[in-house]
Design a protein around this motif. Structure first.
Motif, PDB file in Angstrom:
ATOM      1  N   VAL A 137     -62.344  16.930  -1.973  1.00  0.00           N
ATOM      2  CA  VAL A 137     -63.649  16.771  -2.618  1.00  0.00           C
ATOM      3  C   VAL A 137     -63.491  16.766  -4.139  1.00  0.00           C
ATOM      4  O   VAL A 137     -64.238  16.079  -4.852  1.00  0.00           O
ATOM      5  CB  VAL A 137     -64.618  17.890  -2.161  1.00  0.00           C
ATOM      6  CG1 VAL A 137     -65.852  17.970  -3.035  1.00  0.00           C
ATOM      7  CG2 VAL A 137     -65.001  17.678  -0.714  1.00  0.00           C
ATOM      8  N   ALA A 138     -62.513  17.499  -4.647  1.00  0.00           N
ATOM      9  CA  ALA A 138     -62.288  17.567  -6.094  1.00  0.00           C
ATOM     10  C   ALA A 138     -61.841  16.224  -6.669  1.00  0.00           C
ATOM     11  O   ALA A 138     -62.052  15.962  -7.849  1.00  0.00           O
ATOM     12  CB  ALA A 138     -61.253  18.638  -6.419  1.00  0.00           C
ATOM     13  N   ILE A 139     -61.262  15.364  -5.844  1.00  0.00           N
ATOM     14  CA  ILE A 139     -60.757  14.084  -6.347  1.00  0.00           C
ATOM     15  C   ILE A 139     -61.892  13.194  -6.851  1.00  0.00           C
ATOM     16  O   ILE A 139     -61.895  12.804  -8.027  1.00  0.00           O
ATOM     17  CB  ILE A 139     -59.880  13.377  -5.287  1.00  0.00           C
ATOM     18  CG1 ILE A 139     -58.605  14.193  -5.070  1.00  0.00           C
ATOM     19  CG2 ILE A 139     -59.551  11.952  -5.713  1.00  0.00           C
ATOM     20  CD1 ILE A 139     -57.764  13.734  -3.902  1.00  0.00           C
ATOM     21  N   PRO A 140     -62.891  12.848  -6.024  1.00  0.00           N
ATOM     22  CA  PRO A 140     -63.961  12.002  -6.569  1.00  0.00           C
ATOM     23  C   PRO A 140     -64.799  12.728  -7.619  1.00  0.00           C
ATOM     24  O   PRO A 140     -65.286  12.100  -8.568  1.00  0.00           O
ATOM     25  CB  PRO A 140     -64.794  11.614  -5.344  1.00  0.00           C
ATOM     26  CG  PRO A 140     -64.453  12.594  -4.306  1.00  0.00           C
ATOM     27  CD  PRO A 140     -63.060  13.069  -4.587  1.00  0.00           C
ATOM     28  N   ALA A 141     -64.960  14.046  -7.466  1.00  0.00           N
ATOM     29  CA  ALA A 141     -65.723  14.796  -8.466  1.00  0.00           C
ATOM     30  C   ALA A 141     -65.046  14.713  -9.829  1.00  0.00           C
ATOM     31  O   ALA A 141     -65.718  14.550 -10.852  1.00  0.00           O
ATOM     32  CB  ALA A 141     -65.870  16.249  -8.033  1.00  0.00           C
ATOM     33  N   ASN A 142     -63.733  14.793  -9.850  1.00  0.00           N
ATOM     34  CA  ASN A 142     -62.974  14.742 -11.096  1.00  0.00           C
ATOM     35  C   ASN A 142     -63.078  13.365 -11.751  1.00  0.00           C
ATOM     36  O   ASN A 142     -62.997  13.246 -12.968  1.00  0.00           O
ATOM     37  CB  ASN A 142     -61.515  15.099 -10.818  1.00  0.00           C
ATOM     38  CG  ASN A 142     -60.743  15.427 -12.060  1.00  0.00           C
ATOM     39  OD1 ASN A 142     -61.292  15.948 -13.028  1.00  0.00           O
ATOM     40  ND2 ASN A 142     -59.469  15.121 -12.041  1.00  0.00           N
ATOM     41  N   LEU A 143     -63.248  12.343 -10.959  1.00  0.00           N
ATOM     42  CA  LEU A 143     -63.330  10.984 -11.504  1.00  0.00           C
ATOM     43  C   LEU A 143     -64.754  10.578 -11.878  1.00  0.00           C
ATOM     44  O   LEU A 143     -64.957   9.909 -12.897  1.00  0.00           O
ATOM     45  CB  LEU A 143     -62.763   9.978 -10.498  1.00  0.00           C
ATOM     46  CG  LEU A 143     -61.262  10.024 -10.286  1.00  0.00           C
ATOM     47  CD1 LEU A 143     -60.863   9.086  -9.162  1.00  0.00           C
ATOM     48  CD2 LEU A 143     -60.524   9.666 -11.568  1.00  0.00           C
ATOM     49  N   PHE A 144     -65.740  10.962 -11.061  1.00  0.00           N
ATOM     50  CA  PHE A 144     -67.068  10.394 -11.236  1.00  0.00           C
ATOM     51  C   PHE A 144     -68.063  11.279 -11.971  1.00  0.00           C
ATOM     52  O   PHE A 144     -68.998  10.753 -12.581  1.00  0.00           O
ATOM     53  CB  PHE A 144     -67.632   9.970  -9.880  1.00  0.00           C
ATOM     54  CG  PHE A 144     -66.795   8.908  -9.228  1.00  0.00           C
ATOM     55  CD1 PHE A 144     -66.575   7.685  -9.851  1.00  0.00           C
ATOM     56  CD2 PHE A 144     -66.192   9.136  -8.009  1.00  0.00           C
ATOM     57  CE1 PHE A 144     -65.788   6.715  -9.262  1.00  0.00           C
ATOM     58  CE2 PHE A 144     -65.403   8.163  -7.416  1.00  0.00           C
ATOM     59  CZ  PHE A 144     -65.207   6.948  -8.053  1.00  0.00           C
ATOM     60  N   LEU A 145     -67.911  12.587 -11.950  1.00  0.00           N
ATOM     61  CA  LEU A 145     -68.842  13.434 -12.698  1.00  0.00           C
ATOM     62  C   LEU A 145     -68.765  13.195 -14.204  1.00  0.00           C
ATOM     63  O   LEU A 145     -69.814  13.137 -14.861  1.00  0.00           O
ATOM     64  CB  LEU A 145     -68.631  14.908 -12.347  1.00  0.00           C
ATOM     65  CG  LEU A 145     -69.106  15.316 -10.954  1.00  0.00           C
ATOM     66  CD1 LEU A 145     -68.843  16.799 -10.711  1.00  0.00           C
ATOM     67  CD2 LEU A 145     -70.562  14.994 -10.739  1.00  0.00           C
ATOM     68  N   PRO A 146     -67.565  13.022 -14.783  1.00  0.00           N
ATOM     69  CA  PRO A 146     -67.542  12.683 -16.215  1.00  0.00           C
ATOM     70  C   PRO A 146     -68.227  11.350 -16.522  1.00  0.00           C
ATOM     71  O   PRO A 146     -68.859  11.194 -17.570  1.00  0.00           O
ATOM     72  CB  PRO A 146     -66.050  12.625 -16.553  1.00  0.00           C
ATOM     73  CG  PRO A 146     -65.412  13.497 -15.535  1.00  0.00           C
ATOM     74  CD  PRO A 146     -66.216  13.304 -14.291  1.00  0.00           C
ATOM     75  N   ALA A 147     -68.140  10.393 -15.618  1.00  0.00           N
ATOM     76  CA  ALA A 147     -68.822   9.110 -15.835  1.00  0.00           C
ATOM     77  C   ALA A 147     -70.328   9.307 -15.874  1.00  0.00           C
ATOM     78  O   ALA A 147     -71.025   8.668 -16.673  1.00  0.00           O
ATOM     79  CB  ALA A 147     -68.436   8.118 -14.742  1.00  0.00           C
ATOM     80  N   LEU A 148     -70.838  10.199 -15.029  1.00  0.00           N
ATOM     81  CA  LEU A 148     -72.279  10.482 -15.057  1.00  0.00           C
ATOM     82  C   LEU A 148     -72.713  11.055 -16.394  1.00  0.00           C
ATOM     83  O   LEU A 148     -73.782  10.721 -16.905  1.00  0.00           O
ATOM     84  CB  LEU A 148     -72.649  11.457 -13.930  1.00  0.00           C
ATOM     85  CG  LEU A 148     -72.633  10.908 -12.516  1.00  0.00           C
ATOM     86  CD1 LEU A 148     -72.932  12.020 -11.523  1.00  0.00           C
ATOM     87  CD2 LEU A 148     -73.627   9.782 -12.372  1.00  0.00           C
ATOM     88  N   VAL A 149     -71.884  11.931 -16.956  1.00  0.00           N
ATOM     89  CA  VAL A 149     -72.211  12.528 -18.250  1.00  0.00           C
ATOM     90  C   VAL A 149     -72.299  11.449 -19.321  1.00  0.00           C
ATOM     91  O   VAL A 149     -73.217  11.435 -20.139  1.00  0.00           O
ATOM     92  CB  VAL A 149     -71.176  13.601 -18.637  1.00  0.00           C
ATOM     93  CG1 VAL A 149     -71.373  14.057 -20.068  1.00  0.00           C
ATOM     94  CG2 VAL A 149     -71.272  14.775 -17.695  1.00  0.00           C
ATOM     95  N   TRP A 150     -71.350  10.524 -19.307  1.00  0.00           N
ATOM     96  CA  TRP A 150     -71.329   9.483 -20.337  1.00  0.00           C
ATOM     97  C   TRP A 150     -72.431   8.456 -20.146  1.00  0.00           C
ATOM     98  O   TRP A 150     -73.037   7.999 -21.119  1.00  0.00           O
ATOM     99  CB  TRP A 150     -69.972   8.786 -20.364  1.00  0.00           C
ATOM    100  CG  TRP A 150     -68.943   9.624 -21.040  1.00  0.00           C
ATOM    101  CD1 TRP A 150     -67.958  10.345 -20.446  1.00  0.00           C
ATOM    102  CD2 TRP A 150     -68.823   9.861 -22.440  1.00  0.00           C
ATOM    103  NE1 TRP A 150     -67.240  11.012 -21.382  1.00  0.00           N
ATOM    104  CE2 TRP A 150     -67.741  10.734 -22.617  1.00  0.00           C
ATOM    105  CE3 TRP A 150     -69.525   9.434 -23.552  1.00  0.00           C
ATOM    106  CZ2 TRP A 150     -67.333  11.182 -23.867  1.00  0.00           C
ATOM    107  CZ3 TRP A 150     -69.127   9.876 -24.803  1.00  0.00           C
ATOM    108  CH2 TRP A 150     -68.044  10.740 -24.952  1.00  0.00           C
TER     109      TRP A 150
END
Length: 170
Positions: free
Chosen positions: A8-21
């Motif tokens: 679960v940490a894999i997609p979270a690590n990739l996509f949560l920062p994109a949401l912030v930006w």
């Protein structure tokens, strides 16, 4: 369970920062987790043009991808443990791979933050652009944990080899 958390940490690590930006006003809680060299105000993040946001996100993409590979190998280690395969080359090599990715991530993260700071301030024009480098306690902690896991994997691998050698003598 632990393997699932790693996956679960894999997609979270990739996509949560994109949401912030891309959507800073929707992700105010995540903004606090941005590196200190980046703006933490949603209005400031909204002012960054899309090219700057994509550049800043791309700067963090390499360390994030490396850490995702580490989480994948850590999940494989936990899956080996669940099968009862504890003291063999497979889970130990997965631990070593995770340790190396954690070390590499902790070394690349401050550099990525510096590159992202340039991308996020480039639109401000000459005299207002910033190159900010910071090394925080989380970077130092990740470096120390990576080194600890690397040494631990080396010791465990030696223990497995000694146990194997002892079994061959008997």
């Amino acid at each position: 369970m632990l393997a699932a958390l790693c996956l679960v940490a894999i997609p979270a690590n990739l996509f949560l920062p994109a949401l912030v930006w891309l959507f800073p006003e929707l992700s105010v809680a995540l903004i606090d987790s941005l590196p200190p060299e980046l703006p933490s105000d949603p209005a400031v993040l909204n002012a960054v043009p899309l090219a700057g946001k994509l550049g800043a996100y791309s700067a963090f993409a390499l360390p994030a991808a490396i850490l995702c590979f580490g989480f994948w190998r850590l999940a494989a280690m936990f899956q080996s443990f669940a099968r009862g395969d504890v003291f063999s080359d497979t889970p130990i090599s997965n631990l070593r791979a995770f340790a190396l990715t954690l070390l590499l991530h902790s070394l690349l993260q401050p550099i990525a933050g510096a590159v992202a700071s340039v991308f996020s301030t480039f639109h401000l024009g000459v005299g207002n652009r910033a190159l900010t480098i910071s090394v925080g306690s989380s970077d130092i902690l990740a470096l120390g944990l990576g080194a600890l896991f690397l040494v631990l994997s080396w010791v465990l691998l030696e223990a497995v080899r000694i146990a194997q050698e002892n079994r061959e003598f008997v």
